[in-house]
Design an enzyme around this catalytic site. Structure first.
Site, PDB file in Angstrom:
ATOM      1  N   GLY A   1      81.462  29.752  -3.444  1.00  0.00           N
ATOM      2  CA  GLY A   1      82.030  28.956  -2.414  1.00  0.00           C
ATOM      3  C   GLY A   1      81.099  27.764  -1.974  1.00  0.00           C
ATOM      4  O   GLY A   1      80.220  27.422  -2.335  1.00  0.00           O
ATOM      5  N   SER A   2      81.114  27.778  -0.441  1.00  0.00           N
ATOM      6  CA  SER A   2      80.505  26.416  -0.069  1.00  0.00           C
ATOM      7  C   SER A   2      78.922  26.427   0.156  1.00  0.00           C
ATOM      8  O   SER A   2      78.208  25.666   0.413  1.00  0.00           O
ATOM      9  CB  SER A   2      81.122  26.184   1.377  1.00  0.00           C
ATOM     10  OG  SER A   2      82.380  25.613   1.408  1.00  0.00           O
ATOM     11  N   THR A   3      78.350  28.005  -0.127  1.00  0.00           N
ATOM     12  CA  THR A   3      76.943  27.987  -0.164  1.00  0.00           C
ATOM     13  C   THR A   3      76.128  27.242  -1.099  1.00  0.00           C
ATOM     14  O   THR A   3      75.200  26.590  -1.362  1.00  0.00           O
ATOM     15  CB  THR A   3      76.356  29.312  -0.045  1.00  0.00           C
ATOM     16  OG1 THR A   3      77.121  30.123  -1.152  1.00  0.00           O
ATOM     17  CG2 THR A   3      76.705  29.965   1.354  1.00  0.00           C
TER      18      THR A   3
ATOM     19  N   LYS B   1      77.097  24.277  -2.254  1.00  0.00           N
ATOM     20  CA  LYS B   1      77.101  22.891  -1.946  1.00  0.00           C
ATOM     21  C   LYS B   1      75.853  22.344  -1.560  1.00  0.00           C
ATOM     22  O   LYS B   1      75.300  21.286  -1.709  1.00  0.00           O
ATOM     23  CB  LYS B   1      77.962  22.373  -0.658  1.00  0.00           C
ATOM     24  CG  LYS B   1      79.309  22.487  -0.841  1.00  0.00           C
ATOM     25  CD  LYS B   1      80.403  22.563   0.448  1.00  0.00           C
ATOM     26  CE  LYS B   1      81.753  22.658   0.144  1.00  0.00           C
ATOM     27  NZ  LYS B   1      82.657  22.577   1.203  1.00  0.00           N
TER      28      LYS B   1
END
Length: 719
Positions: free
Chosen positions: A322-324, A326
């Site tokens: 997920g967004s980690t 990014k």
């Protein structure tokens, strides 16, 4: 006319034949004895060796398995002898009626044993009342008993209670990076228990298994001569081969931090009831793992909980981050010069060949800057960044960060993860951590490049190896494994990540801690249902995560936490639970870092002395001699195996000191203690305490002196 037979003549003939045969046999015997005397062999067997074997006795001198220590020299795993409790039910083996060696009074026996093992009097009676058995054991509650517990039971003088001795491994901290450290156990099977097969410890999991050859010593042997009565023959030579001890390992783990992390993990795991959790604290300059944990986990000494999860989730479990993820996208975009923090874009959704990608707020926030998009964790912003740098360039960065590749940790069954990268929609999805799978080890190794001026460090858990036989120490040097981004890029990324925590729209505001600036990124990843291949739906069916860098400008630590599918979640807010670990743990780590690096002139501060391996009296005397007068002891043993604060720690002299012995852990009298002091007991014993109120202890649910074990629940009321 026939001749008449002559008996006398026949007798003479037979006599000659018998004399001839006797002479022949005598010659055969003479020849046989001569050959035995010359060759000293019978039927190919050497007579001297046979006689020697009849009277030669030998015994094994067991080698000590190497001890595993933390970075500061505190024992994590060491050799011990454990005992299994056995009750004899039959009177067949009791020759002396006045001194029976079978259970005589089951009621009295059950009542006494219930004080020392984790079984009630009623459960023990049920075991003792089994029909048709000559002897019984007591399951896991009656195994892995230490010497102190054995001695206490023997002091009760219970007829029919005996013990079986087994070499064992002691893990004095209980639950302590259990899947990483692993465990060792006796190699002898139940069938071998009745033979002379020498039992020895063999690593079964984790570092104990990986470094089994290093830790395993070489057994020695003593050989001597005995007569037929079992007495040593005077004047015969005793041959002795000394055992060679196994090597000692010093891990990068810091017990001060590891024990506290386990305590926090247990607390949140009980509250949130997730499917699983992981945690890692890493020094980005060296790649050293300072603390690591997971849930479910187990107690390496008792094996309690081991069946709930055999996998080391840090290296064996792959998931969509997920967004980690990014952070890596941002680093690549900054390095390629395509991230303009104050340029704007339209949030909400973006069309990609094959489908539409949306933000978690599907309506978006209108036209916003890319820096705000980072703070809000906008998927659309990161898809646009990948499109700007090009899909091929982005893939080259993923490879440079080690995505889809082994970290070569050496740990068993390490997974590599992978990513789907055939169609435009698949390529775009990887920008925000979807359609790509990783392990915590992989992601943390990649994050070291962000915190270490662009240089990616190999994660390591072994600091040094010591040969106790020669004193030689082999240091495991830090290893660089790549430089995916420039130093100035890394510094810029850390600056931008502060927006996640301190921007009014930041998704990581819950991770602010007093006195230290944090750079961080949160993640809320969808989880695939393995049965259907589709993503789960609903608030609780996500993998919540956070990675934080502290201090933000020059990180000493990277902390990464994940929590998968928590059952007790009212809204899309996993940060509430993760912050209960992140904030106090990162605060504690920074405090220790400051203590280790700052020199203070405070006359009330001192360095905690090393008292492990000392007797209780010696330890108390050593602490009192340097001004530590407030000490509590956990355990019924006589030797100190763990201390808190740890040796070398700079502390206030009037603070409470906790010592743990090798005996069964026991509950101290904590009336009047502060919550912080009680938490020290929780940390060193690995037992979860629940608190009500504020102030000082006015009630403890477990009586002073009661046995503490992994299943113990202790309620503390403060006023």
């Amino acid at each position: 006319m026939k001749k008449t037979a002559n008996p006398q003549k026949n007798r003479k003939k037979m006599t000659r034949i018998m004399v001839g045969l006797t002479g022949l046999l005598f010659l055969v015997f003479i020849f046989r004895f001569s050959m035995i005397m010359i060759t000293k062999k019978v039927n190919g067997e050497n007579l001297s060796e046979h006689v020697n074997n009849l009277y030669t006795r030998s015994s094994i001198l067991a080698a000590k398995r190497g001890t595993i220590y933390d970075i500061g020299g505190n024992p994590i795993a060491l050799d011990a002898t454990s005992y299994s409790l056995v009750a004899v039910l039959t009177d067949e083996w009791s020759e002396d009626k006045e001194n029976p060696n079978h259970i005589v009074d089951k009621e009295k026996t059950a009542e006494a044993l219930a004080q020392y093992i984790s079984m009630s009097k009623e459960e023990i009676l049920t075991t003792l009342n089994q029909e048709g058995l000559k002897q019984v054991e007591f399951g896991s509650a009656g195994t892995n008993l230490n010497y102190a517990t054995k001695s206490s039971i023997e002091a009760e003088e219970l007829p029919g209670i005996t013990f079986e001795e087994t070499p064992s491994r002691l893990y004095p901290n209980g639950i302590f990076a259990s899947h990483l450290v692993g465990f060792a156990q006796s190699s002898a099977s139940e069938e071998e228990a009745d033979t002379n097969e020498e039992k020895k410890l063999v690593g079964m999991m984790g570092i104990e298994s990986l470094y089994d050859n290093e830790l395993d010593g070489s057994d020695g042997e003593v050989t001597y001569q005995e007569d037929s009565n079992g007495y040593r023959i005077p004047g015969t030579q005793i041959q002795e081969k000394e055992p060679v001890e196994g090597n000692n390992l010093y891990l990068t783990l810091d017990s001060r931090l590891q024990i506290y992390l386990e305590s926090l993990m247990s607390q949140v795991y009980a509250e949130a009831e997730p499917e699983s959790m992981t945690a890692m604290l890493v020094d980005p300059d060296t790649g050293a793992i300072l603390a690591a944990s997971q849930r479910p986990t187990f107690n390496a000494t008792t094996k309690d909980g081991i069946d709930s999860q055999w996998q080391n989730l840090l290296v064996e479990d792959t998931y969509e981050p997920g967004s980690t993820f990014k952070i890596l996208t941002l680093a690549a975009a900054v390095n390629e010069g395509v991230f303009s923090p104050f340029a704007t874009y339209t949030s909400g959704s973006v069309e990609v060949e094959g489908g539409t990608i949306r933000d978690y707020n599907k309506d978006g926030w209108g036209n916003i800057t890319y820096l705000e998009g980072l703070a809000r964790s906008s998927n659309v912003a990161f898809v646009k960044l990948v499109q700007a740098m090009g899909y091929d360039v982005w893939e080259s960065y993923m490879k440079a960060f080690g995505i889809g590749q082994s970290t070569e940790s050496g740990l068993e069954n390490e997974a590599t993860g992978n990513y789907s990268y055939t169609y435009p929609l698949e390529k775009a999805n990887t920008a925000f951590g979807q359609g790509v799978t990783v392990t915590p080890f992989q992601l943390m190794q990649a994050f070291t490049a962000i915190a270490n001026e662009g240089t990616m460090m190999k994660l390591n858990y072994l600091d040094r190896t010591e040969d106790p036989n020669t004193g030689k120490v082999t240091v495991n040097e830090p290893e660089e494994v790549g430089s995916p981004i420039k130093a100035e890029t890394a510094q810029t990324v850390l600056t931008y990540l502060k927006e996640v925590v301190y921007n009014e729209n930041g998704s990581g505001q819950a991770y602010q801690i007093e006195g230290t600036e944090i750079a961080a990124k949160t993640g809320t990843a969808e989880v695939v249902n393995s049965a259907t291949g589709a993503y789960y739906t609903g608030y609780s069916n996500y993998l919540y995560s956070v990675v934080g860098f502290a201090p933000a400008d020059d990180p000493s630590y990277i902390l990464y936490l994940t929590m998968k599918r928590p059952a007790n979640l009212d809204s899309l807010n996993g940060s509430k639970y993760l912050s209960e670990i992140f904030n106090p743990f990162m605060t504690r780590a920074i405090e220790y870092d400051n203590l280790n690096t700052e020199v203070t002139g405070d006359v009330n501060q001192a360095s905690m002395p090393e008292v492990t391996t000392l007797s209780k009296d010696e330890a108390l005397a050593a602490l009192t001699a340097v001004g530590y007068n407030d000490t509590a002891i956990i355990g019924s043993g006589s030797r100190i195996v763990q201390q808190y604060p740890y040796a070398g720690t700079q502390t206030i002299m009037n603070q409470k000191t906790i010592l743990m012995t090798e005996g069964a852990m026991t509950m101290p009298d904590v009336y009047g203690w502060s919550k912080d002091d009680v938490l020290k007991v929780s940390e060193i014993a690995g037992i979860n305490f629940t608190f009500e109120g504020e102030g000082y202890v006015v009630f403890q649910s477990l009586e002073t002196g009661s046995i503490l074990n992994a299943a113990t629940e202790v309620k503390i009321i403060l006023e």
